[in-house]
Design a protein around this motif. Structure first.
Motif, PDB file in Angstrom:
ATOM      1  N   THR A  95     -20.471  14.355 -31.586  1.00 51.86           N
ATOM      2  CA  THR A  95     -19.838  13.395 -30.634  1.00 51.86           C
ATOM      3  C   THR A  95     -19.027  14.189 -29.571  1.00 51.86           C
ATOM      4  O   THR A  95     -19.247  14.346 -28.447  1.00 51.86           O
ATOM      5  CB  THR A  95     -19.060  12.374 -31.096  1.00 51.86           C
ATOM      6  N   ARG A 195     -23.320   1.761 -28.522  1.00 49.56           N
ATOM      7  CA  ARG A 195     -22.131   1.259 -28.549  1.00 49.56           C
ATOM      8  C   ARG A 195     -21.451   1.640 -27.283  1.00 49.56           C
ATOM      9  O   ARG A 195     -21.591   2.597 -26.674  1.00 49.56           O
ATOM     10  CB  ARG A 195     -21.538   2.060 -29.756  1.00 49.56           C
ATOM     11  N   ILE A 314     -26.873   2.639 -37.103  1.00 46.46           N
ATOM     12  CA  ILE A 314     -27.569   3.876 -37.523  1.00 46.46           C
ATOM     13  C   ILE A 314     -26.610   4.589 -38.597  1.00 46.46           C
ATOM     14  O   ILE A 314     -27.082   5.210 -39.305  1.00 46.46           O
ATOM     15  CB  ILE A 314     -27.787   4.701 -36.149  1.00 46.46           C
ATOM     16  N   ARG A 388     -21.888  11.173 -44.888  1.00 44.31           N
ATOM     17  CA  ARG A 388     -21.920   9.621 -44.932  1.00 44.31           C
ATOM     18  C   ARG A 388     -23.119   9.656 -46.086  1.00 44.31           C
ATOM     19  O   ARG A 388     -23.116   8.771 -47.155  1.00 44.31           O
ATOM     20  CB  ARG A 388     -22.582   9.136 -44.021  1.00 44.31           C
TER      21      ARG A 388
HETATM   22  C1  S3P Z   1     -21.124   8.105 -31.778  1.00 51.13           C
HETATM   23  C2  S3P Z   1     -22.623   7.665 -31.386  1.00 51.13           C
HETATM   24  C3  S3P Z   1     -23.740   7.656 -32.511  1.00 51.13           C
HETATM   25  C4  S3P Z   1     -23.366   7.675 -33.964  1.00 51.13           C
HETATM   26  C5  S3P Z   1     -22.288   8.947 -34.078  1.00 51.13           C
HETATM   27  C6  S3P Z   1     -20.916   8.581 -33.090  1.00 51.13           C
HETATM   28  C7  S3P Z   1     -20.232   7.970 -30.583  1.00 51.13           C
HETATM   29  O1  S3P Z   1     -24.453   8.581 -32.208  1.00 51.13           O
HETATM   30  O2  S3P Z   1     -23.997   7.968 -34.604  1.00 51.13           O
HETATM   31  O3  S3P Z   1     -21.685   8.807 -35.330  1.00 51.13           O
HETATM   32  O4  S3P Z   1     -19.223   8.135 -30.944  1.00 51.13           O
HETATM   33  O5  S3P Z   1     -20.835   8.127 -29.605  1.00 51.13           O
HETATM   34  P1  S3P Z   1     -25.716   8.493 -30.878  1.00 51.13           P
HETATM   35  O6  S3P Z   1     -24.887   8.461 -29.784  1.00 51.13           O
HETATM   36  O7  S3P Z   1     -26.269  10.009 -30.778  1.00 51.13           O
HETATM   37  O8  S3P Z   1     -26.672   7.530 -31.324  1.00 51.13           O
END
Ligand code: S3P
Length: 437
Positions: A95, A195, A314, A388
């Motif tokens: 991230t 998200r 995920i 995890r």
């Molecule tokens: C995250 C997005 C997700 C997630 C990661 C944290 C973030 O990854 O799996 O643990 O904080 O934007 P992806 O954006 O690659 O799906």
């Protein structure tokens, strides 16, 4: 090397989990977005884990001053992002690396981002290619596929309309930050909405950002944004390990307190509900995000096929896999090839460990199948350097016939430093020891 050994336990998990650390995704964004303001941001309950401390340290290398305040941090941004004198170390945090790449590509200066041996083998083209297509000058190992990544920012990115074939909040955030620094209006869309902490937080900071749920329009940032004043909610992904433990242990009734109830983050709890567990969501406030408690009560679990809303669960699939190993019937996950490029190849890690535990688990190219059984075999498994996976297999001990030892558990510090403490308080003894590598 650090090891966990967890014994099996029959006593139910009752009471509440009050001391879950702050949300990882939101904490990263707090550290990074504070650089978009010209005034101090105040962050309570910032996650002090390795991943997010890397984001905070990078903010410092870029000129921010960080002060600890009781229960949080104050981040005083520099007038202009400074060209750092050293490489920007992202540790294990994808991230941090991907989001900072978007931010820095739109700034003036020379920046080098690198990480640990796991992160430097994770794909970066997903941010490098779209950023290059709008004029960013980025170099990296294997033509920009992997870190170390070097950015020569000139502050002259072009506005864009970009559709991302993968649903990734990291890619989306990198592009939104690039759009804020580009001249003019840009837009971003993705195959399935990932998200949305970035949109919520930037909107509250006064950024010119508008989302209709599919397309996000972003206007160039012409003046500094308002600072953040935020209490980071607890992390529902961390809480899910204990939700799984409660669902697996007869007589359990556990309250996980103060987590974000953002729908893009709690889909795994909804799956748990569909499998038969009793799950209640109790919203108590809405600041940036809906926040509240989640109650999980044990019930016998049914198998399930999961193929939808994968980006919303995920991070919880390793823990869900442990629930599948106990559910009645054969469960499957498909459409989750992203699992292959997480902190480890999680399809391989989960299946290899479950097979060692005597479970009939099989890899698919984009997921796995797992046949549930009454009890699994206690054995030694590997974390594959993945926090995890490590924590999920500590939880697996609750349904095993004897102890489970997880090798290489230092990685747990990347997201959940007090995992062992909470596990010991709620689930029973978790022995930690160090052996020579
Ligand atoms: C995250 C997005 C997700 C997630 C990661 C944290 C973030 O990854 O799996 O643990 O904080 O934007 P992806 O954006 O690659 O799906």
């Amino acid at each position: 090397m650090k090891l966990f050994t967890a014994g099996r336990r029959l006593r139910p998990l009752n009471g509440s989990v009050d001391s879950l650390a702050g949300d990882k995704s939101i904490s990263h964004r707090c550290a990074i977005f504070s650089l978009l303001s010209d005034r101090p941001s105040r962050i309570s309950n910032f996650l002090e884990a390795e991943d997010t401390l890397h984001s905070l340290q990078i903010a410092k290398e870029l000129g921010a001053t960080v002060k600890s305040e009781s229960g949080g941090v104050v981040i005083i941004p520099p007038k202009e992002i400074e060209e750092p004198r050293t490489i920007l170390d992202c540790g294990n945090a994808g991230t941090a690396m991907r989001i900072y790449t978007g931010l820095l590509a739109a700034r003036k200066g020379f920046f080098v981002l690198s990480g640990d041996r796991y992160l430097n083998n994770r794909p970066m083209k997903r941010v490098v290619d779209p950023l290059r297509s709008i004029g960013a000058e980025i170099y990296g190992r294997e033509e920009g596929a992997f870190a170390p990544i070097a950015i020569h920012g000139r502050g002259d990115l072009s506005p864009f309309e970009f559709h991302s074939a993968i649903s990734s909040a990291q890619v989306k955030t990198a592009m939104i930050l690039a759009a804020l620094g580009a001249k003019g209006k840009s837009s971003f869309s993705e195959s399935f909405p990932s998200r949305d902490h970035t949109e919520r937080m930037l909107l509250s900071m006064g950024a010119g950002i508008k989302s209709d749920g599919h397309k996000i329009a972003v206007a160039e940032m012409k003046s500094p944004l308002k600072p953040l004043e935020i209490t980071v909610p607890s992390d529902p992904s961390s809480g899910f390990f204990f939700a799984a433990a409660a669902a697996l242990t007869e007589g359990s009734n556990l309250l996980i307190r103060n987590v974000t109830l953002n729908p893009t983050r709690i889909e795994a709890y909804r799956i748990l509900e569909k499998m038969g567990a009793k799950v209640d969501f109790i919203e108590r406030e809405n600041r940036y995000e809906p926040i509240g408690d989640i109650r999980v009560r044990h019930a016998s679990l049914r198998a399930i096929d999961v193929s939808e809303k994968i980006p919303w669960l995920i991070d919880e699939l390793p823990a869900l896999a442990i629930l599948f190993a106990r559910a009645e019937g054969i469960s499957s996950v498909t459409g989750a090839s992203e699992l292959r490029v997480k902190e480890s190849d999680r399809i391989k890690s989960i299946v290899a460990n479950l097979v060692k535990c005597g479970v009939n688990a099989k890899e698919l190219s984009d997921g796995f199948t797992i046949e549930g059984q009454k009890q699994i075999r206690g054995t030694e498994v590997d974390s594959f350097g993945d926090h995890r996976v490590a924590m999920s297999f500590a939880i697996a001990a609750l349904i095993s016939d004897s102890e489970i030892t997880v090798r290489d558990t230092k990685c747990v510090n990347t997201s959940f430093p007090n995992f062992a403490e909470i596990f010991s308080a709620l689930c029973g003894d978790l022995k930690e020891r160090e052996i020579a590598d």
